[in-house]
Write a protein that holds these residues in place. Structure first.
Motif, PDB file in Angstrom:
ATOM      1  N   LEU A 120       0.954  -1.035  -0.060  1.00 16.79           N
ATOM      2  CA  LEU A 120      -0.048   0.043  -0.086  1.00 16.79           C
ATOM      3  C   LEU A 120       0.870   1.306   0.078  1.00 16.79           C
ATOM      4  CD1 LEU A 120      -2.791  -1.146   2.453  1.00 16.79           C
ATOM      5  CD2 LEU A 120      -2.969  -1.276   0.154  1.00 16.79           C
ATOM      6  N   ASP A 121       2.041   1.110   0.651  1.00 10.84           N
ATOM      7  CA  ASP A 121       2.840   2.510   0.795  1.00 10.84           C
ATOM      8  C   ASP A 121       3.325   2.764  -0.567  1.00 10.84           C
ATOM      9  OD1 ASP A 121       4.304   4.430   1.967  1.00 10.84           O
ATOM     10  OD2 ASP A 121       6.046   3.028   2.163  1.00 10.84           O
ATOM     11  N   VAL A 122       3.966   1.525  -1.514  1.00  9.22           N
ATOM     12  CA  VAL A 122       4.430   1.751  -2.671  1.00  9.22           C
ATOM     13  C   VAL A 122       3.268   2.523  -3.721  1.00  9.22           C
ATOM     14  CG1 VAL A 122       5.383   0.717  -4.830  1.00  9.22           C
ATOM     15  CG2 VAL A 122       5.937  -0.152  -2.546  1.00  9.22           C
ATOM     16  N   VAL A 123       2.247   1.949  -3.553  1.00  5.12           N
ATOM     17  CA  VAL A 123       1.025   2.268  -4.469  1.00  5.12           C
ATOM     18  C   VAL A 123       0.907   3.698  -4.174  1.00  5.12           C
ATOM     19  CG1 VAL A 123      -1.352   1.986  -4.820  1.00  5.12           C
ATOM     20  CG2 VAL A 123      -0.106   0.141  -4.564  1.00  5.12           C
TER      21      VAL A 123
ATOM     22  N   TYR B 299       0.856  -4.495 -11.628  1.00  4.18           N
ATOM     23  CA  TYR B 299       1.095  -5.434 -10.497  1.00  4.18           C
ATOM     24  C   TYR B 299       2.506  -5.984 -10.235  1.00  4.18           C
ATOM     25  CZ  TYR B 299      -3.973  -5.089 -10.522  1.00  4.18           C
ATOM     26  OH  TYR B 299      -5.307  -4.534 -10.522  1.00  4.18           O
ATOM     27  N   GLY B 300       3.014  -6.456 -11.519  1.00  4.87           N
ATOM     28  CA  GLY B 300       4.288  -6.753 -11.656  1.00  4.87           C
ATOM     29  C   GLY B 300       5.469  -5.960 -11.111  1.00  4.87           C
ATOM     30  N   ASP B 301       5.098  -4.655 -11.392  1.00  2.30           N
ATOM     31  CA  ASP B 301       6.166  -3.690 -11.219  1.00  2.30           C
ATOM     32  C   ASP B 301       6.284  -3.426  -9.723  1.00  2.30           C
ATOM     33  OD1 ASP B 301       6.813  -3.364 -13.785  1.00  2.30           O
ATOM     34  OD2 ASP B 301       5.522  -1.508 -14.262  1.00  2.30           O
ATOM     35  N   VAL B 302       5.234  -3.302  -9.024  1.00  2.00           N
ATOM     36  CA  VAL B 302       5.053  -3.293  -7.596  1.00  2.00           C
ATOM     37  C   VAL B 302       5.735  -4.470  -6.937  1.00  2.00           C
ATOM     38  CG1 VAL B 302       3.610  -2.889  -5.490  1.00  2.00           C
ATOM     39  CG2 VAL B 302       2.924  -1.776  -7.828  1.00  2.00           C
ATOM     40  N   ALA B 303       5.405  -5.527  -7.280  1.00  2.00           N
ATOM     41  CA  ALA B 303       6.011  -6.891  -6.950  1.00  2.00           C
ATOM     42  C   ALA B 303       7.595  -6.914  -7.002  1.00  2.00           C
ATOM     43  CB  ALA B 303       5.398  -8.145  -7.407  1.00  2.00           C
ATOM     44  N   GLU B 304       7.955  -6.507  -8.179  1.00  2.00           N
ATOM     45  CA  GLU B 304       9.335  -6.248  -8.374  1.00  2.00           C
ATOM     46  C   GLU B 304      10.110  -5.310  -7.520  1.00  2.00           C
ATOM     47  OE1 GLU B 304      12.484  -6.251 -12.057  1.00  2.00           O
ATOM     48  OE2 GLU B 304      10.414  -5.898 -12.274  1.00  2.00           O
TER      49      GLU B 304
ATOM     50  N   ALA C 155      -7.746   2.242   0.745  1.00  6.68           N
ATOM     51  CA  ALA C 155      -7.147   3.439   1.151  1.00  6.68           C
ATOM     52  C   ALA C 155      -6.138   4.168   0.348  1.00  6.68           C
ATOM     53  CB  ALA C 155      -6.748   2.947   2.612  1.00  6.68           C
ATOM     54  N   VAL C 156      -5.690   3.526  -0.798  1.00  9.90           N
ATOM     55  CA  VAL C 156      -4.784   4.332  -1.576  1.00  9.90           C
ATOM     56  C   VAL C 156      -5.117   4.508  -2.964  1.00  9.90           C
ATOM     57  CG1 VAL C 156      -3.205   3.193  -0.186  1.00  9.90           C
ATOM     58  CG2 VAL C 156      -3.894   2.110  -2.054  1.00  9.90           C
ATOM     59  N   SER C 157      -4.424   4.912  -3.833  1.00  4.99           N
ATOM     60  CA  SER C 157      -4.797   5.166  -5.301  1.00  4.99           C
ATOM     61  C   SER C 157      -4.611   3.867  -6.129  1.00  4.99           C
ATOM     62  CB  SER C 157      -3.795   6.178  -5.820  1.00  4.99           C
ATOM     63  OG  SER C 157      -2.671   6.109  -5.572  1.00  4.99           O
ATOM     64  N   TRP C 158      -5.532   3.038  -5.691  1.00  8.32           N
ATOM     65  CA  TRP C 158      -5.583   1.817  -6.325  1.00  8.32           C
ATOM     66  C   TRP C 158      -5.656   1.782  -7.677  1.00  8.32           C
ATOM     67  CZ3 TRP C 158      -9.735   1.125  -9.269  1.00  8.32           C
ATOM     68  CH2 TRP C 158     -10.647   1.833  -9.069  1.00  8.32           C
TER      69      TRP C 158
ATOM     70  N   ASP D 285       8.705   4.683 -13.349  1.00  8.57           N
ATOM     71  CA  ASP D 285      10.093   3.796 -13.242  1.00  8.57           C
ATOM     72  C   ASP D 285      10.363   3.801 -11.794  1.00  8.57           C
ATOM     73  OD1 ASP D 285      10.416   6.474 -13.263  1.00  8.57           O
ATOM     74  OD2 ASP D 285      11.886   6.564 -14.720  1.00  8.57           O
ATOM     75  N   GLY D 286       9.701   4.575 -10.797  1.00 12.39           N
ATOM     76  CA  GLY D 286      10.134   4.591  -9.325  1.00 12.39           C
ATOM     77  C   GLY D 286      10.761   5.650  -9.047  1.00 12.39           C
ATOM     78  N   GLU D 287      11.371   6.726 -10.095  1.00 13.09           N
ATOM     79  CA  GLU D 287      12.049   7.542  -9.753  1.00 13.09           C
ATOM     80  C   GLU D 287      11.019   8.848  -9.287  1.00 13.09           C
ATOM     81  OE1 GLU D 287      15.379   8.217  -9.977  1.00 13.09           O
ATOM     82  OE2 GLU D 287      15.185   5.874 -10.464  1.00 13.09           O
ATOM     83  N   PRO D 288      11.658   9.859  -8.560  1.00 15.30           N
ATOM     84  CA  PRO D 288      10.762  10.913  -8.024  1.00 15.30           C
ATOM     85  C   PRO D 288      10.524  11.962  -9.354  1.00 15.30           C
ATOM     86  CG  PRO D 288      13.296  11.301  -7.576  1.00 15.30           C
ATOM     87  CD  PRO D 288      13.164   9.986  -7.975  1.00 15.30           C
TER      88      PRO D 288
END
Length: 113
Positions: free
Chosen positions: A23-26, A37-42, A62-65, A109-112
């Motif tokens: 949830l935090d990552v999302v 889904y795979g990106d979050v898992a990875e 509770a998050v931006s699902w 990509d996970g970058e800010p």
DNA sequence: ATAATGACGTCGG
DNA sequence: TCCGACGCCATTA
């Protein structure tokens, strides 16, 4: 620091820590961007894509699902209309037809930002 | 402890 | 492009 409480558990004892991490990552995904889904898992490196879906199905409210979707750009099953409305509001790049997200442009990509 | 489940991913036809 | 089968993995019953 000493803890006065006998049970210093997480703020959400019903939610496993791994699920909380998902949830935090999302919640980190910026508006207008998405992750599969795979990106979050990875990104977490501690579970599979299937599990991410399970977490969102149960505690995703509770998050931006809507910012987490399938590898082909399809929105979460059962919430397509709602997700598409959110993409439109956030100006998330959509593919021709407007039923799928253009991961080519919208994938975070996970970058800010 | 074991079996079944699920908002997935990849491959083959 | 669409559909089905198999693999994956923490959670739940």
């Amino acid at each position: 620091m000493e803890r006065s409480h006998p049970q210093p558990r997480e703020p959400a004892p019903d939610i496993p820590e791994l699920a909380s991490a998902v949830l935090d990552v999302v919640d980190l995904i910026p508006a207008g961007k998405v992750m599969t889904y795979g990106d979050v898992a990875e990104y977490l490196g501690r579970c599979g894509p299937r599990h991410v879906g399970m977490v969102l199905s149960r505690w995703g409210g509770a998050v931006s699902w809507w910012r987490v979707l399938k590898a082909d750009g399809s929105p979460p099953p059962g919430h397509e209309a709602q997700a598409l409305a959110a993409y439109r509001a956030e100006r998330t790049p959509l593919r021709a037809g407007g039923v799928k997200v253009d991961l080519r442009l919208a994938r975070w990509d996970g970058e800010p930002v």
